[in-house]
Design a protein around this motif. Structure first.
Motif, PDB file in Angstrom:
ATOM      1  N   ALA A  11      22.285  -4.620  29.383  1.00  0.00           N
ATOM      2  CA  ALA A  11      22.957  -4.987  28.466  1.00  0.00           C
ATOM      3  C   ALA A  11      23.791  -3.739  27.845  1.00  0.00           C
ATOM      4  O   ALA A  11      23.246  -2.931  27.500  1.00  0.00           O
ATOM      5  N   GLU A  12      25.025  -3.928  27.969  1.00  0.00           N
ATOM      6  CA  GLU A  12      26.149  -3.025  27.253  1.00  0.00           C
ATOM      7  C   GLU A  12      25.615  -2.567  25.940  1.00  0.00           C
ATOM      8  O   GLU A  12      25.751  -1.284  25.542  1.00  0.00           O
ATOM      9  N   ALA A  13      25.157  -3.459  25.000  1.00  0.00           N
ATOM     10  CA  ALA A  13      24.857  -3.086  23.840  1.00  0.00           C
ATOM     11  C   ALA A  13      23.686  -2.216  23.738  1.00  0.00           C
ATOM     12  O   ALA A  13      23.536  -1.638  22.434  1.00  0.00           O
ATOM     13  N   ALA A  14      22.605  -2.018  24.511  1.00  0.00           N
ATOM     14  CA  ALA A  14      21.909  -1.112  24.416  1.00  0.00           C
ATOM     15  C   ALA A  14      22.398   0.476  24.065  1.00  0.00           C
ATOM     16  O   ALA A  14      21.689   1.256  23.555  1.00  0.00           O
ATOM     17  N   GLU A  15      23.418   0.793  24.907  1.00  0.00           N
ATOM     18  CA  GLU A  15      23.975   2.127  24.804  1.00  0.00           C
ATOM     19  C   GLU A  15      24.555   2.292  23.411  1.00  0.00           C
ATOM     20  O   GLU A  15      24.193   3.205  22.606  1.00  0.00           O
ATOM     21  N   SER A  16      24.895   1.292  22.496  1.00  0.00           N
ATOM     22  CA  SER A  16      25.362   1.324  21.202  1.00  0.00           C
ATOM     23  C   SER A  16      24.138   1.522  20.155  1.00  0.00           C
ATOM     24  O   SER A  16      24.307   2.308  19.560  1.00  0.00           O
ATOM     25  N   LEU A  17      22.951   0.851  20.637  1.00  0.00           N
ATOM     26  CA  LEU A  17      21.837   0.883  19.748  1.00  0.00           C
ATOM     27  C   LEU A  17      21.224   2.213  19.977  1.00  0.00           C
ATOM     28  O   LEU A  17      20.823   2.786  18.847  1.00  0.00           O
ATOM     29  N   SER A  18      21.399   3.032  21.139  1.00  0.00           N
ATOM     30  CA  SER A  18      20.775   4.037  21.401  1.00  0.00           C
ATOM     31  C   SER A  18      21.556   5.145  20.519  1.00  0.00           C
ATOM     32  O   SER A  18      21.122   6.026  19.821  1.00  0.00           O
ATOM     33  N   ARG A  19      22.856   4.955  20.305  1.00  0.00           N
ATOM     34  CA  ARG A  19      23.638   5.773  19.668  1.00  0.00           C
ATOM     35  C   ARG A  19      23.414   5.672  18.159  1.00  0.00           C
ATOM     36  O   ARG A  19      23.296   6.693  17.458  1.00  0.00           O
ATOM     37  N   LEU A  20      23.424   4.442  17.652  1.00  0.00           N
ATOM     38  CA  LEU A  20      23.187   4.022  16.335  1.00  0.00           C
ATOM     39  C   LEU A  20      21.769   4.751  15.896  1.00  0.00           C
ATOM     40  O   LEU A  20      21.354   5.156  14.659  1.00  0.00           O
ATOM     41  N   ALA A  21      20.745   4.699  16.857  1.00  0.00           N
ATOM     42  CA  ALA A  21      19.366   5.102  16.434  1.00  0.00           C
ATOM     43  C   ALA A  21      19.351   6.616  16.226  1.00  0.00           C
ATOM     44  O   ALA A  21      18.288   7.060  15.748  1.00  0.00           O
TER      45      ALA A  21
END
Length: 541
Positions: A11-21
């Motif tokens: 899922a594309e959102a996984a990259e955003s979550l990694s950055r936010l983490a």
């Protein structure tokens, strides 16, 4: 991996979550919880429960990314597909159970809009059989040989046939029919059965044997032990024993059982509490009407879990996504479920099985090896007892443990006392809120021994009172959470191959104990001799 749906690795959102983490919300920052309406906004309600999650390390950016993840992975669509009867229990291209997953059908029996009509009809049929049996007990049509009513039920089962039903019985004790009680035998350790049987009047006891296959070794062993005790007391087992089993199994025998109730192969043991596995016991203890309230609570959550894609309005979905945020992105390997209700003292044990047996997997649904963390370690005990045991680690330990608190505004039994101007229930609730706040914000102190770092995430699941309806809802919330997380990790949450290997080896060792040779058994034989202090005959009867 299943090409039909995206998952945590695609899922594309996984990259955003990694950055936010990389820089999660700081709960200890000045005014982090008070300068905005965060506490009021970060509330999610489904059925009788609301979840307060302002003390999680999430902000609106994280929530938006989690929403995108849920949408991209089509979590509610997958849940709907499961409820509608799709074959979900499978590993593509490899031998697997190839079954539907329809525990939700056992409570999808209200109205004419069942997601899986045929399976829900079968569930209604079993409920009708149960209602007739309970009515016969109530009006004296079914009694013991002396014409006396049955006052006790002993539930004989293990795993999903014990943990879920036992935890629900313990949770709902105040709602039982006066004069009735339930006991449980699970462990193949004979001391377990001996202890239970020493505390009941066998002449007025029903024995409920629960095994879907009718071949579970521990359950059959305990059944035989109980039957021998009945015969020794001059009691006909066939007039005291009930069976909950698969239709056509070796236990589906009217000559051996007073009644037989069916569970179906599309209901996994750990998800079976709302099937006849739990309903026979609960119907005996609570009565039919209260049993229906329990099922209605679960069905209410199921409906929301399927139809509400907005994570801020779907409590089990949000709980699942926050759990993945903590586990996969903030790298927390464990989660504690801490109910501030003594009645729920066995519920964490049930969740251990339901979650860890479901999501303790290391291959995707296509058989490929996972490269991410899947299910966390789940554990817990009731508060406030835990505060005087393991909370020290929760507050100041090096292992940060996300917590899911469960609490109720009112107590169950209406027995309370004012001491120093507050009641016991008020003290319990104050402790619940205090623990969540303390873990979140911590405390600065010049003495390092008295310093609390904070930023230890938690959620509060709250309802007005623990009743059959709210217990059904709570059960379904956690079942749906587990299912959603399995979808995100793209694993099969519905088999349990990890349970089987130990059973195979135990069978080999039992053959050695009986003096039967087993091919290629050197390893087991050597362990057996060492454990038996030099001779396997030491543990033979």
């Amino acid at each position: 991996m299943d090409p039909k749906y995206k998952n945590l690795t695609t899922a594309e959102a996984a990259e955003s979550l990694s950055r936010l983490a990389g820089q999660p919300y700081d709960l200890t920052a000045s005014g982090a919880l008070t300068e905005t309406d965060r506490i009021e906004r970060y509330i999610c309600e489904t059925g009788p429960f609301r979840m307060l999650y302002a003390t999680q390390r999430v902000d609106d950016d994280v929530l938006n990314a989690l929403q995108a993840l849920a949408d991209q992975c089509a979590l509610t669509a997958q849940f709907k597909e499961m409820r509608s009867g799709a074959v979900m229990n499978r590993i593509q291209g490899f031998e697997s159970e190839e079954r539907q997953v329809l525990h939700t059908a056992t409570r999808d029996v209200f109205g004419d809009t069942a997601a899986a009509p045929a399976e829900s009809a079968r569930a209604r049929d079993e409920l009708t059989k149960l209602k007739e049996f309970l009515t016969d007990l109530e009006n004296g049509k079914i009694t013991n040989a002396e014409g006396e009513s049955f006052t006790t039920l002993v539930n004989v089962g293990i795993g999903g046939s014990d943990l879920g039903p036992r935890s629900i019985y313990e949770a709902l004790k105040p709602f039982g029919i006066s004069g009735r009680s339930v006991h449980f035998i699970a462990n193949v350790d004979p001391d377990d059965a001996a202890d239970v049987l020493s505390r009941v009047d066998l002449s007025r006891t029903l024995i409920n044997i629960v095994s879907k296959s009718g071949t579970t070794l521990e359950t059959l062993t305990n059944e035989r032990l109980v039957i021998e005790q009945l015969r020794a007391a001059g009691i006909d087992p066939a007039k005291h024993c009930l069976a909950v089993t698969g239709e056509g199994s070796p236990m589906d025998d009217p000559d051996k059982y007073l009644r037989s109730f069916y569970m179906f192969d599309y209901i996994g043991g750990r998800y079976s509490s709302t099937s006849m596995v739990g309903s026979v016991m609960l119907g005996f203890y609570l009565g039919y009407d209260q049993l229906l309230e329990f099922l209605k609570g679960a069905n209410e959550v199921d409906q929301a879990a399927e139809t509400i894609p907005d994570i801020r309005s779907n409590l089990p979905l949000l709980l699942a996504l926050i759990g993945v945020w903590n586990h996969n992105y903030l790298e927390r390997s464990t989660v504690a479920v801490l109910p501030y209700s003594q009645a729920l003292h066995r519920f964490p044990a049930h969740l251990q099985q339901c979650d860890m047996e479901s999501n303790g997997k290391s291959i995707h649904r296509d058989g490929s090896q996972v490269k991410i963390k899947t299910g966390p370690i789940v554990w817990g005990e009731p508060g406030t007892n835990g505060q005087h045991a393991f909370y020290q680690l929760l507050h100041q330990g090096t292992e940060i443990v996300p917590v899911e608190f469960i609490g109720f505004i009112k107590n169950q039994r209406n027995l309370d006392l004012i001491v120093e101007d507050t009641t016991s229930q008020q003290k319990l609730f104050a402790n619940l809120l205090a623990q969540s706040i303390a873990m979140a914000v911590g405390r600065l102190h010049e003495n390092p021994n008295k310093k609390f770092e904070g930023n230890r995430p938690s959620s509060l699941l709250l309802a007005d009172k623990l009743t059959p309806h709210t217990m059904g809802a709570l059960l379904a919330i956690y079942e749906a959470k587990i299912v959603y997380q399995g979808f995100l990790w793209d694993i099969n949450s519905f088999d349990q191959e990890g349970v089987q290997l130990g059973k195979v080896l135990a069978t080999r060792i039992l053959k050695l104990i009986k003096g039967m040779g087993v091919e290629d058994n050197e390893l087991e034989n050597r362990f057996l001799k060492v454990a038996g202090n030099g001779s396997s005959s030491r543990i033979a009867r």
